[in-house]
Design a protein around this motif. Structure first.
Motif, PDB file in Angstrom:
ATOM      1  N   ILE A  19      54.762  42.042  29.177  1.00  0.00           N
ATOM      2  CA  ILE A  19      53.471  42.656  29.047  1.00  0.00           C
ATOM      3  C   ILE A  19      52.559  41.651  29.715  1.00  0.00           C
ATOM      4  O   ILE A  19      52.511  40.608  29.199  1.00  0.00           O
ATOM      5  N   GLN A  64      47.336  46.458  23.806  1.00  0.00           N
ATOM      6  CA  GLN A  64      47.184  46.343  25.499  1.00  0.00           C
ATOM      7  C   GLN A  64      47.694  47.702  25.916  1.00  0.00           C
ATOM      8  O   GLN A  64      47.172  48.407  26.958  1.00  0.00           O
ATOM      9  N   ASP A  65      48.669  48.179  25.412  1.00  0.00           N
ATOM     10  CA  ASP A  65      49.227  49.525  25.989  1.00  0.00           C
ATOM     11  C   ASP A  65      49.446  50.487  24.672  1.00  0.00           C
ATOM     12  O   ASP A  65      49.788  51.601  25.284  1.00  0.00           O
TER      13      ASP A  65
END
Length: 223
Positions: free
Chosen positions: A219, A183-184
Motif C-alpha cells: 500500500i 487509505q483504501d
C-alpha cells in the motif's frame, strides 16, 4: 454546533424509517450478535460500517491502539458479557495502519497518561527493536508494529480465562486478527485465527518471539 448533531440525528432516524419501517423495531426487540469487535477508537474506523452490519449484529469495544489488556476492567467486562451472555462465536481484533497510538508508542517521546496505556505496544517495540530499526521508513515501521500489535492482542484474548473457560465448556468461539487500511477502506486477514486452547498455546509461543517476515499487500504512502 452541538445542536446540529440533534438535527442530524432526526434526519438520520427519519431516513432509516423511510427506507425500512421495521428497522428500529428490530433493533429494539433483541441484541444477538455473533461477533465481538475489539478495535481502535480512531474515528476513521467505524466498525459496523466497514463490515456492512447493522448495530445489533456487531458487539463493539474500542480503545486506543485496539488493546486487550487483562488488567482493564472495561475490556474484561465487555469480553465476559460477549462470551458468556451474548454467546458470540467470533472475537475480531482489528487494528489499522497508521494508528496514532502505535505511532506514539514507537516515537519514544513522552505523552503523559497515554504512555501507561500504551505500555504493551512499547514493550513489543523494545522486544523487536532490532528488526524494526531495520525498517528505515518510519511510516512503514509504524505499519509493521500495527500488524504485530494485532497478533499480540489476539494471543492475549485467546489466553484470557473467559475465553479459555468457554473452550473448556465446548463453546464454539474463534479469535481472529485483522487490519484495516484507511487509505483504501479494505480489511486484511492477518491469518492468525485460533479456535481452541491448543491453538492458543501455539499462538502464545509465537508471540514470545518476533514473528517471521510475511508477504503482505503493498500500500503506497501513509496509512
Amino acid at each position: 454546533m452541538i445542536e446540529e448533531l440533534f438535527t442530524r440525528n432526526i434526519r438520520w432516524a427519519a431516513g432509516r424509517t423511510r427506507a425500512d419501517p421495521e428497522y428500529f423495531r428490530r433493533l429494539a426487540a433483541q441484541q444477538s450478535p455473533e461477533y465481538l469487535w475489539v478495535g481502535c477508537s480512531d474515528s476513521r474506523v467505524p466498525a459496523n460500517e466497514i463490515v456492512g452490519l447493522d448495530p445489533g449484529e456487531l458487539f463493539v469495544h474500542r480503545n486506543v491502539a485496539n488493546l486487550a489488556p487483562p488488567q482493564d476492567a472495561n475490556f474484561l467486562s465487555v469480553l465476559q458479557f460477549a462470551v458468556e451472555i451474548l454467546k458470540v462465536r467470533h472475537v475480531i481484533v482489528c487494528g489499522h495502519y497508521g494508528c496514532g497510538g502505535v505511532r506514539a508508542a514507537l516515537s519514544g517521546q513522552r505523552h503523559g497518561l497515554i504512555d501507561h496505556w500504551l505500555q504493551p505496544v512499547a514493550c513489543l517495540c523494545r522486544r523487536d527493536a532490532a528488526e524494526l530499526e531495520a525498517i528505515t521508513d518510519f511510516d512503514a515501521r509504524v505499519n509493521e508494529v500495527c500488524e504485530r500489535n494485532v497478533l499480540a492482542q489476539v494471543a492475549a484474548v485467546a489466553a484470557n480465562p473467559f475465553v479459555q473457560d468457554a473452550w473448556r465448556r465446548g463453546q464454539t468461539l474463534a479469535v481472529h486478527g485483522w487490519i484495516y487500511s484507511v487509505q483504501d477502506g479494505l480489511l486484511r486477514d492477518l491469518e492468525t485465527s485460533v479456535d481452541g486452547a491448543a491453538g492458543a498455546r501455539r499462538l502464545d509461543g509465537r508471540r514470545r518471539a518476533p514473528p517471521p517476515p510475511r508477504r503482505r499487500p503493498r500500500i503506497e504512502g501513509p496509512r
